[in-house]
Design a protein around this motif. Structure first.
Motif, PDB file in Angstrom:
ATOM      1  N   VAL A 148       0.841  -1.202   0.000  1.00 49.67           N
ATOM      2  CA  VAL A 148       0.000   0.000   0.000  1.00 49.67           C
ATOM      3  C   VAL A 148       0.875   1.252   0.000  1.00 49.67           C
ATOM      4  N   ILE A 149       2.051   1.157   0.618  1.00 50.03           N
ATOM      5  CA  ILE A 149       2.986   2.288   0.601  1.00 50.03           C
ATOM      6  C   ILE A 149       3.512   2.479  -0.825  1.00 50.03           C
ATOM      7  N   PHE A 150       4.260   1.517  -1.331  1.00 48.72           N
ATOM      8  CA  PHE A 150       4.743   1.511  -2.712  1.00 48.72           C
ATOM      9  C   PHE A 150       4.953   0.064  -3.141  1.00 48.72           C
ATOM     10  N   HIS A 151       4.737  -0.225  -4.411  1.00 46.50           N
ATOM     11  CA  HIS A 151       5.047  -1.543  -4.957  1.00 46.50           C
ATOM     12  C   HIS A 151       6.566  -1.706  -5.083  1.00 46.50           C
ATOM     13  N   ASP A 152       7.002  -2.954  -5.195  1.00 47.05           N
ATOM     14  CA  ASP A 152       8.426  -3.229  -5.391  1.00 47.05           C
ATOM     15  C   ASP A 152       8.973  -2.523  -6.624  1.00 47.05           C
ATOM     16  N   SER A 153       8.143  -2.421  -7.683  1.00 48.62           N
ATOM     17  CA  SER A 153       8.613  -1.784  -8.917  1.00 48.62           C
ATOM     18  C   SER A 153       9.005  -0.329  -8.674  1.00 48.62           C
ATOM     19  N   VAL A 154       8.288   0.355  -7.770  1.00 50.11           N
ATOM     20  CA  VAL A 154       8.617   1.747  -7.455  1.00 50.11           C
ATOM     21  C   VAL A 154       9.936   1.803  -6.677  1.00 50.11           C
ATOM     22  N   LEU A 155      10.124   0.887  -5.744  1.00 51.64           N
ATOM     23  CA  LEU A 155      11.383   0.857  -4.985  1.00 51.64           C
ATOM     24  C   LEU A 155      12.560   0.537  -5.903  1.00 51.64           C
ATOM     25  N   ARG A 156      12.337  -0.329  -6.894  1.00 53.93           N
ATOM     26  CA  ARG A 156      13.406  -0.615  -7.856  1.00 53.93           C
ATOM     27  C   ARG A 156      13.798   0.650  -8.610  1.00 53.93           C
ATOM     28  N   ASP A 157      12.775   1.421  -9.025  1.00 56.04           N
ATOM     29  CA  ASP A 157      13.065   2.671  -9.735  1.00 56.04           C
ATOM     30  C   ASP A 157      13.823   3.653  -8.833  1.00 56.04           C
ATOM     31  N   MET A 158      13.447   3.691  -7.557  1.00 53.14           N
ATOM     32  CA  MET A 158      14.169   4.572  -6.619  1.00 53.14           C
ATOM     33  C   MET A 158      15.633   4.158  -6.517  1.00 53.14           C
ATOM     34  N   ALA A 159      15.856   2.846  -6.408  1.00 54.60           N
ATOM     35  CA  ALA A 159      17.231   2.357  -6.264  1.00 54.60           C
ATOM     36  C   ALA A 159      18.042   2.590  -7.538  1.00 54.60           C
ATOM     37  N   THR A 160      17.357   2.564  -8.690  1.00 55.92           N
ATOM     38  CA  THR A 160      18.049   2.747  -9.969  1.00 55.92           C
ATOM     39  C   THR A 160      18.335   4.218 -10.253  1.00 55.92           C
ATOM     40  N   HIS A 161      17.300   5.071 -10.077  1.00 58.58           N
ATOM     41  CA  HIS A 161      17.424   6.486 -10.458  1.00 58.58           C
ATOM     42  C   HIS A 161      17.917   7.383  -9.314  1.00 58.58           C
ATOM     43  N   ARG A 162      17.811   6.918  -8.074  1.00 56.91           N
ATOM     44  CA  ARG A 162      18.287   7.643  -6.895  1.00 56.91           C
ATOM     45  C   ARG A 162      17.872   9.117  -6.879  1.00 56.91           C
ATOM     46  N   PRO A 163      16.577   9.392  -6.907  1.00 58.12           N
ATOM     47  CA  PRO A 163      16.131  10.792  -6.857  1.00 58.12           C
ATOM     48  C   PRO A 163      16.559  11.455  -5.545  1.00 58.12           C
ATOM     49  N   GLU A 164      17.041  12.692  -5.635  1.00 61.34           N
ATOM     50  CA  GLU A 164      17.519  13.408  -4.445  1.00 61.34           C
ATOM     51  C   GLU A 164      16.550  14.474  -3.964  1.00 61.34           C
ATOM     52  N   THR A 165      15.524  14.773  -4.750  1.00 61.96           N
ATOM     53  CA  THR A 165      14.544  15.783  -4.357  1.00 61.96           C
ATOM     54  C   THR A 165      13.139  15.200  -4.501  1.00 61.96           C
ATOM     55  N   LEU A 166      12.175  15.837  -3.838  1.00 59.87           N
ATOM     56  CA  LEU A 166      10.781  15.395  -3.957  1.00 59.87           C
ATOM     57  C   LEU A 166      10.299  15.524  -5.392  1.00 59.87           C
ATOM     58  N   ARG A 167      10.756  16.562  -6.075  1.00 60.78           N
ATOM     59  CA  ARG A 167      10.336  16.730  -7.462  1.00 60.78           C
ATOM     60  C   ARG A 167      10.814  15.567  -8.318  1.00 60.78           C
ATOM     61  N   GLU A 168      12.053  15.153  -8.146  1.00 58.33           N
ATOM     62  CA  GLU A 168      12.585  14.020  -8.914  1.00 58.33           C
ATOM     63  C   GLU A 168      11.857  12.728  -8.547  1.00 58.33           C
ATOM     64  N   LEU A 169      11.571  12.550  -7.264  1.00 56.25           N
ATOM     65  CA  LEU A 169      10.844  11.364  -6.824  1.00 56.25           C
ATOM     66  C   LEU A 169       9.451  11.337  -7.445  1.00 56.25           C
ATOM     67  N   GLY A 170       8.811  12.482  -7.509  1.00 54.76           N
ATOM     68  CA  GLY A 170       7.462  12.562  -8.058  1.00 54.76           C
ATOM     69  C   GLY A 170       7.375  12.249  -9.535  1.00 54.76           C
ATOM     70  N   GLU A 171       8.506  12.216 -10.218  1.00 54.92           N
ATOM     71  CA  GLU A 171       8.510  11.892 -11.642  1.00 54.92           C
ATOM     72  C   GLU A 171       8.518  10.388 -11.897  1.00 54.92           C
ATOM     73  N   LEU A 172       8.731   9.590 -10.857  1.00 59.00           N
ATOM     74  CA  LEU A 172       8.734   8.139 -11.027  1.00 59.00           C
ATOM     75  C   LEU A 172       7.313   7.621 -11.199  1.00 59.00           C
ATOM     76  N   GLN A 173       7.162   6.561 -12.012  1.00 54.80           N
ATOM     77  CA  GLN A 173       5.860   5.929 -12.203  1.00 54.80           C
ATOM     78  C   GLN A 173       5.358   5.349 -10.882  1.00 54.80           C
ATOM     79  N   GLY A 174       4.088   5.610 -10.577  1.00 51.09           N
ATOM     80  CA  GLY A 174       3.479   5.062  -9.364  1.00 51.09           C
ATOM     81  C   GLY A 174       3.601   5.945  -8.143  1.00 51.09           C
ATOM     82  N   VAL A 175       4.181   7.148  -8.299  1.00 51.94           N
ATOM     83  CA  VAL A 175       4.296   8.081  -7.172  1.00 51.94           C
ATOM     84  C   VAL A 175       3.348   9.241  -7.426  1.00 51.94           C
ATOM     85  N   GLY A 176       2.150   9.151  -6.859  1.00 53.19           N
ATOM     86  CA  GLY A 176       1.162  10.218  -6.994  1.00 53.19           C
ATOM     87  C   GLY A 176       1.367  11.299  -5.949  1.00 53.19           C
ATOM     88  N   ALA A 177       0.554  12.374  -6.061  1.00 56.02           N
ATOM     89  CA  ALA A 177       0.736  13.534  -5.188  1.00 56.02           C
ATOM     90  C   ALA A 177       0.556  13.191  -3.715  1.00 56.02           C
TER      91      ALA A 177
END
Length: 593
Positions: A544-573
Motif C-alpha cells: 500500500v505504501i509503494f510496490h516493489d517496482s517503485v522501490l526498484r526505480d528509486m534504487a536505480t534512479h536515486r532521486p535526491e529531491t521530492l520533485r525528482e521522486l514525483g517523476e517516477l511511475q506510481g508516485v502520486g501527489a
C-alpha cells in the motif's frame, strides 16, 4: 471525451495515480465511461481494472457505486484508495458506520461507495441512491452475473432493474474471466450492447505455467516452496488437505497457515490479515481464499488438485504477479481428479450438461498437452496466440510426443477383459505378464491380453492411463477400479488416435522469482526496510505504501529531491506528500554510506 477534457483526465492520472500514461485498454474503457456509454471490460488481473472506475469517479460529479462480491475485497480496495487520496467507503454488515456513510453519500462527500449485490438490490438502498448524486455504476467480477460463468452468484442477476432505474448513469462491468458464452450472457443480463465490449486480452506474460502429475502432494508442494521465494497461495481440494499440506510447508521453515470455511470467523480474519501483510508467507486454502484479497505481490499459486474449469484456473492463478513481476503457477493433478469430476456430471442439469462436459474436456486438453500451456489458455478465451510462449514448462523443456494408439487399445482391452473392476496395478501386471498370485487366482494369466506389452513400453502405461482418464476413455468405479468410458469405443475401433507426451527429464530449476528484485543491493534493501517500518506504523500492508517496482526505480534512479521522486511511475501527489521525505532521506544516506 465528450464530458471531460482529455487533458484533465491525464492530469488526474498523473497527479493522483502517479502514471504518465494509460496501460493497454484502460484509456478506451475510461473514454467510454466518461462519454456515458455502457461498457463491459474484459481485462486480465493486474491490468489495472480498478483505475477504470476510480479515475472516472474523480473526473465526474457525484459518487461512483461499486458493486463487489466480497467484504474483504472492498476493504482492501478502500485502503488502497485512501492511500491515493480518494474518498472511499463501504456499506456492509461488517461496517459499524453505515448511517454516517449514508449521510456522506447524500452530502456528496464520497468518490466511491462499495456495496455487495445483496444490499444494492434492496428497496432501502435504492431509495438512498435516489437521494444522492451518482456518477457511475461499476459492477466488479461481472462474470458472477452469468449462470454460465464459473462463479455464478444469483444476486448479480437482480442488478439490471436497479441500473435501469437510473438510465442516465453510465454502467461499467469488469471481469478478468469470461469465455464467449459467458460474456454474451453478461452483456444481455446487464443491458450492455455488443459494441460496448472491450477485450484487453487475457495474456499474463509474467506468469510461468507448469503442470505435473500428483504423487505425494504435501512433499511436492513443500519442495516447490523451498525453491520459490515470496508470498504464495496453495489451493487444496479439502479442509483436511489444507491442514496436512500446511504441516509439510512448516517443516521448510517458511511462515505458513491454512484457511477454510470450517475455521471460526475471527481465525480466518486473523490469518488473512497476516498473509496480506507478509512478504514471504504461504497460505494453504480452499478456493474461496484470495478472491477477496487485493494483494499484488503474490509470487506463486499452486493448485494441489484439479480446478473446476479453465476459467477458474485462470482466475485463481491470476492472483499471482498482479504487480507485473515474475510469478509461478503450478498445478498438480491425478486421474482420480478427472474421475470424480466426470462422476459429478451426473448431477448437472440437462441444459448445462454439454457446456460442463466441454469445460472438463478443455481442462483435460490443458493438463495433457505436449505444447504450450499459455497457447491452450488463450485459445480457450478466443485469442490467436503464438505456438510457443517461452514461459511454461513445455516451452522450457519440450516433451517428446509418442504415438500410443496401439498401446491404448491394449490397455483398454485389458481393462475390459479383466472385468472393468480392477485398478491400474492389476491391469499393468496382466499386460506385462508379471508373475502374481492374484492374477493367477483370477485366471487372468490365461487371457489374450496377458503379457502383450513389452518392458520397453512399460514406462508409458501410467502416463497413458492418466491421459485416457483425463479424456474420459477410462473412468474409475466406486471401488477404485478402472472401467471403459464413453470415449473408449472410438479408440478400440481404431477411429481415434492417441498420443501422449513423455515426461521430460527432471531438472532442478532455480527460483525464477528472485530475479525480480535486486535483493542484496544495499539501497534497495534499505528502501524495503523503510517501507516495512512505515507500513507497520500505519497498520497497512507494505504494498500500500509503494510496490516493489517503485522501490526498484528509486534504487536505480536515486532521486535526491521530492520533485525528482514525483517523476517516477506510481508516485502520486498524496503518496509523495505522505512518504516522499522518508524515502528521499534513505536515498541521501546511501550516498554517504
Amino acid at each position: 471525451m465528450s464530458r471531460v477534457a482529455a487533458a484533465d483526465v491525464h492530469d488526474i492520472l498523473r497527479r493522483t495515480f502517479g502514471f504518465s500514461g494509460f496501460r493497454g485498454q484502460q484509456e478506451a474503457v475510461v473514454t467510454r465511461v466518461l462519454a456515458g456509454l455502457p461498457t463491459l471490460a474484459l481485462m486480465p488481473t493486474g491490468a489495472g481494472k480498478s483505475l477504470c472506475y476510480q479515475l472516472p469517479a474523480l473526473a465526474l460529479d457525484g459518487t461512483a457505486i461499486v458493486i463487489s462480491p466480497l467484504i474483504a475485497l472492498m476493504h482492501d480496495q478502500i485502503r488502497a484508495a485512501d492511500a491515493l487520496g480518494i474518498r472511499a467507503a463501504s456499506m456492509t454488515s461488517a461496517d459499524a458506520d453505515n448511517a454516517a456513510t449514508a449521510e456522506a453519500l447524500r452530502a456528496g462527500e464520497l468518490d466511491l461507495l462499495y456495496v455487495a449485490p445483496e444490499r444494492a438490490t434492496t428497496p432501502g438502498f435504492e431509495a438512498l441512491l435516489a437521494q444522492a448524486r451518482l456518477s457511475l455504476f461499476a459492477i466488479d467480477e461481472a462474470h458472477c452475473v452469468s449462470e454460465w460463468g464459473h462463479d455464478f452468484r444469483p444476486d448479480y442477476r437482480m442488478l439490471r432493474p436497479v441500473l435501469d432505474r437510473f438510465p442516465d448513469i453510465p454502467r461499467l462491468a469488469l471481469t478478468a474471466t469470461a469465455d464467449e458464452v459467458t460474456r454474451s450472457d453478461v452483456l444481455r443480463q446487464l443491458g450492455i450492447p455488443e459494441d460496448g465490449l472491450i477485450v484487453a486480452g487475457f495474456d499474463r506474460p509474467n506468469i510461468r505455467y507448469a503442470i505435473h502429475p500428483r504423487g505425494n502432494a504435501g512433499q511436492q508442494v513443500a519442495d516447490f516452496v523451498k525453491r520459490t521465494s515470496g508470498a504464495g497461495i496453495v489451493y487444496a481440494t479439502s479442509r483436511a488437505a489444507t491442514e496436512q499440506i500446511a504441516q509439510h510447508i512448516a517443516k521448510t521453515g517458511r511462515p505458513t497457515s491454512f484457511y477454510h470455511a470450517g475455521l471460526p470467523p475471527e481465525r480466518r480474519s486473523a490469518v488473512q490479515a497476516q498473509f496480506v501483510g507478509s512478504e514471504d508467507m504461504v497460505m494453504v486454502a480452499t478456493i474461496a481464499f484470495g478472491m477477496g484479497i487485493d494483494k499484488p505481490d503474490v509470487r506463486f499459486v499452486v493448485h494441489a488438485g484439479l480446478p473446476k474449469s479453465i476459467e477458474a484456473y485462470y482466475q485463481e492463478t491470476g492472483r499471482a504477479g498482479r504487480d507485473g513481476d515474475p510469478a509461478e503457477a503450478a498445478l498438480l493433478w491425478s486421474p482420480n481428479d478427472f474421475a470424480r469430476a466426470r462422476q459429478r456430471l451426473s448431477e448437472v442439469e440437462e441444459h448445462r450438461l454439454a457446456s460442463e462436459r466441454a469445460r472438463l474436456d478443455a481442462l483435460a486438453g490443458l493438463v495433457e498437452t505436449p505444447g504450450c500451456r499459455r497457447a491452450i489458455l488463450l485459445k480457450h478465451f478466443g485469442e490467436d496466440p503464438p505456438l510457443a510462449c517461452g514461459n511454461c514448462d513445455n516451452c522450457d523443456n519440450p516433451p517428446k510426443v509418442v504415438d500410443t494408439t496401439e498401446l491404448a487399445r491394449k490397455l483398454l482391452s485389458a481393462v475390459y477383459r479383466t472385468g472393468q473392476s480392477f485398478g491400474m496395478g492389476h491391469v499393468e501386471k496382466v499386460l506385462l505378464g508379471r508373475e502374481d498370485d492374484r492374477v493367477r487366482q483370477r485366471g487372468h494369466d490365461s487371457l489374450s491380453v496377458y503379457g502383450i506389452v513389452g518392458e520397453d513400453e512399460a514406462p508409458l502405461l501410467r502416463p497413458l492411463m492418466r491421459s485416457l482418464t483425463a479424456h474420459g476413455m477410462l473412468v474409475t468405479t466406486e471401488h477404485g477400479g478402472l472401467a471403459l468410458g464413453p470415449s473408449a469405443r472410438a479408440v478400440l475401433k481404431g477411429e481415434r488416435p492417441v498420443a501422449i507426451a513423455e515426461p521430460p527429464a527432471k531438472k532442478r530449476r532455480k527460483a525464477r522469482t528472485q530475479a525480480a528484485n535486486p535483493i542484496g543491493d544495499p539501497l534497495f534493501d534499505a528502501l524495503r526496510a523503510k517501507r516495512k517500518e512505515l507500513a507497520s506504523e500505519r497498520g497497512v500492508p507494505a504494498y500500500v505504501i509503494f510496490h516493489d517496482s517503485v522501490l526498484r526505480d528509486m534504487a536505480t534512479h536515486r532521486p535526491e529531491t521530492l520533485r525528482e521522486l514525483g517523476e517516477l511511475q506510481g508516485v502520486g501527489a498524496k503518496k509523495l506528500e505522505t512518504y516522499g521525505a522518508e524515502f528521499i532521506a534513505v536515498i541521501r544516506e546511501s550516498f554517504s554510506a
